[in-house]
Design an enzyme around this catalytic site. Structure first.
Site, short mmCIF file in Angstrom:
data_model
loop_
_atom_site.label_atom_id
_atom_site.label_comp_id
_atom_site.label_asym_id
_atom_site.label_seq_id
_atom_site.Cartn_x
_atom_site.Cartn_y
_atom_site.Cartn_z
CE LYS A 186 5.27 1.78 2.11
NZ LYS A 186 3.80 1.69 2.35
CG LEU A 242 13.15 17.72 -4.28
CD1 LEU A 242 13.55 18.17 -5.45
CD2 LEU A 242 14.84 17.20 -3.61
CD GLU A 284 -0.16 8.15 9.44
OE1 GLU A 284 -0.39 8.96 10.39
OE2 GLU A 284 0.33 7.59 9.61
CD GLU A 305 -2.78 1.75 -0.11
OE1 GLU A 305 -3.40 0.21 -0.33
OE2 GLU A 305 -2.34 1.79 -0.38
CB CYS A 362 5.86 4.55 6.77
SG CYS A 362 3.77 4.33 7.23
C1 UGA Z 1 4.86 7.49 3.84
C2 UGA Z 1 4.72 7.31 1.87
O1 UGA Z 1 4.21 8.81 1.70
C3 UGA Z 1 3.39 6.36 1.58
O2 UGA Z 1 3.65 6.49 0.40
C4 UGA Z 1 3.23 5.45 2.20
O3 UGA Z 1 2.11 5.00 1.53
C5 UGA Z 1 2.96 4.99 3.87
O4 UGA Z 1 4.34 6.97 3.94
C6 UGA Z 1 3.28 3.98 3.99
O5 UGA Z 1 4.00 3.46 4.42
O6 UGA Z 1 2.47 3.51 5.21
P1 UGA Z 1 3.27 9.09 5.18
O7 UGA Z 1 3.87 8.18 6.50
O8 UGA Z 1 2.18 8.66 5.16
O9 UGA Z 1 3.38 7.95 4.39
O10 UGA Z 1 3.91 10.54 5.48
P2 UGA Z 1 4.50 11.26 4.21
O11 UGA Z 1 3.83 12.03 3.75
O12 UGA Z 1 5.58 10.63 3.39
O13 UGA Z 1 5.46 11.91 5.31
C7 UGA Z 1 6.36 11.72 5.46
C8 UGA Z 1 7.64 12.75 6.45
O14 UGA Z 1 8.18 12.87 5.57
C9 UGA Z 1 6.88 13.92 6.68
O15 UGA Z 1 7.09 14.10 8.59
C10 UGA Z 1 6.82 14.77 6.53
O16 UGA Z 1 7.04 15.92 7.26
C11 UGA Z 1 8.22 14.34 5.99
N1 UGA Z 1 7.73 15.49 4.31
C12 UGA Z 1 7.74 15.30 3.49
C13 UGA Z 1 9.68 16.45 4.17
O17 UGA Z 1 10.03 17.00 5.09
N2 UGA Z 1 10.07 16.72 2.90
C14 UGA Z 1 9.12 16.65 2.11
O18 UGA Z 1 9.64 16.90 0.71
C15 UGA Z 1 7.42 15.82 3.04
#
Ligand code: UGA
Length: 439
Positions: A211, A257, A162, A158, A267
């Site tokens: 994944k 980025l 979130e 998946e 995750c």
């Molecule tokens: C992540 C993946 O994006 C999903 O595709 C995956 O399904 C999910 O893990 C999982 O394995 O279940 P998620 O943990 O919901 O999703 O969060 P993200 O939106 O990916 O963000 C992760 C972290 O990266 C957050 O702390 C966010 O603030 C940080 N982030 C994200 C940054 O610091 N910079 C960015 O440019 C993007």
């Protein structure tokens, strides 16, 4: 010509966590008959009366609609196994102290399936798991099954985020299915038939690795830009413009980025660890992953050091913390970068006032109110008499703050923007001192 009618399946989703509950509600929306099973009786009772265990936009409505029709919640896994044709395993795979994933729950589910298999079943791994988990599930069911009922094992990782989970389920960039038989492939393609996304068919090992590799790559992108942001700070350059220009190159892409205080959540941290661990176990020392994690771990201290440069002594200074969840649109605090930063500031002797639009209940469980930590009911209360306001999550609510009003009540007008979410020029024009990351 009459259009082909696509079969609707009897589906069991094991696990009513973020992945399981969203998948169950969405499968029901696709008109399959769904039983979602969890061992947590309270959670199941709540779900049956329409209460969702976490904040996820639009999920409550989807569950409520499903419950009226084709979505059932139960704690009875043996019965659900018997009644279903396809079983999606979406139970937790939390990290163990050595970095490996704890697969106990998956093992237990495989055993229950083995003992209750009464007809052909397709058993699909949906949880994020290390490569070879499908193989182990297959061995377990084969070893312990009663009778000679046939089954297939598949992997269908998946990719939902979130806060955007429902959208991601219905409009994924791709659907990955790892299968070993044409029958399993046909069933999974039929289940997802009404979604328009591309389906990538692989073997099970590859699907499982896709994944881990995807999450690790996304984490790598963020750590890369965070490392570049350090160079930008040293060189007097602007990481925001830099990442904008980099992202315009289609080969690089603009997403993930954004420089900031680092990645968190349930995750990326556990998946980067688990991928490092399984690679090592297989015989490859994935040093790059270790550095991706190291860079991430340094961001919090780097941010606190910047605040210290401005305020000099943090002891007894009042600091407002706006945003606690690991990212916006979720109340999830698991492995949130805010936790490490709060700990560092508390150790420096600072007095903190915490506020988050959704995660206050979780925060009150995690941090005890003390002489150094208080909880605020809104941004202005948090910022009152503070020497610094820190932005740790880029909630939309914070974009509409009346900064003039906020500044009047502050002890010292310092803003530390851990997500580069504010307009630096506008903020400095208002008379604030501004700290960003790499800008
Ligand atoms: C992540 C993946 O994006 C999903 O595709 C995956 O399904 C999910 O893990 C999982 O394995 O279940 P998620 O943990 O919901 O999703 O969060 P993200 O939106 O990916 O963000 C992760 C972290 O990266 C957050 O702390 C966010 O603030 C940080 N982030 C994200 C940054 O610091 N910079 C960015 O440019 C993007």
């Amino acid at each position: 010509m009459k259009s082909k009618t696509i079969k609707k399946y009897k589906i069991c989703v094991v696990g009513a966590g973020h992945v399981g509950l969203v998948a169950a509600a969405c499968f029901a929306k696709l008109k399959h008959e769904v039983i979602c099973v969890d061992t947590d009786k309270q959670r199941i009772n709540n779900l049956n009366s329409g209460k969702i265990p976490f904040y996820e936009p639009d999920l409550q409505l989807l569950v409520a609609k499903g419950v009226k029709k084709n979505l059932l919640f139960s704690i009875n896994l043996p019965e659900a196994v018997k009644k279903s044709e396809v079983i999606f395993i979406a139970v937790g795979t939390p990290p163990l102290p050595d970095g490996s994933a704890d697969l106990t729950a998956i093992g237990n589910v495989a055993l229950v399936i083995a003992k209750n298999i009464n007809s052909y079943k397709l058993v699909v791994g949906k949880s994020t798991v290390p490569v070879w988990t499908g193989k182990k599930i297959k061995e377990t069911i084969y070893r312990y099954r009663k009778g000679k009922n046939n089954f297939d094992v598949a992997s269908n990782p998946e990719f939902l985020r979130e806060g955007k989970a429902i959208y991601d389920f219905f409009y994924p960039d791709r659907i990955v299915i790892g299968v070993e038989s044409p029958r399993a492939e046909k069933i999974l393609k039929e289940i997802y038939h009404s979604l328009k996304s591309k389906i990538v068919v692989t073997d099970i090992n590859t699907a499982e690795l896709i994944k881990h590799a995807s999450n690790s790559f996304l984490a790598a992108k963020i750590s890369f830009i965070n490392a570049v942001s350090r160079v930008c700070d040293l060189a007097g350059a602007d990481v925001e413009k830099l990442s904008l220009a980099m992202g315009m190159d289609k080969r690089i892409g603009k997403d993930f980025l954004n420089a900031g205080i680092g990645w968190g959540g349930f995750c990326f941290p556990k998946d980067v660890e688990a991928f490092t661990y399984i690679s090592k176990k297989l015989g490859y020392d994935f040093k790059l992953l270790k550095e991706i994690k190291n860079i991430n771990e340094q961001q919090g201290q780097y941010f606190v050091d910047k605040i210290k440069e401005h305020l000099w002594i943090l002891k007894a200074k009042k600091i407002a913390i706006l945003g606690l969840s690991f990212k916006p649109d979720t109340d999830d605090l698991r492995f949130a970068p805010s936790i490490g930063i709060i700990e560092l500031l508390v150790n420096e002797g600072a007095n903190l006032s915490l506020y988050d639009p959704q995660a206050m209940a979780e925060a009150k469980q995690l941090f005890k109110e003390s002489s150094q930590i208080v909880f605020a009911s809104d941004v202005y209360q948090a910022a009152k008499e503070s020497d610094c306001v820190c932005f740790l999550t880029e909630w939309d609510e914070f974009k509409t703050i009346d900064f003039r009003k906020m500044k009047k009540t502050m002890n010292y007008p310092l803003i530390a923007d851990g997500r580069n979410m504010l307009d630096k020029q506008k903020i400095t024009k208002l008379g604030f001192e501004y700290i960003g990351i790499g800008r």
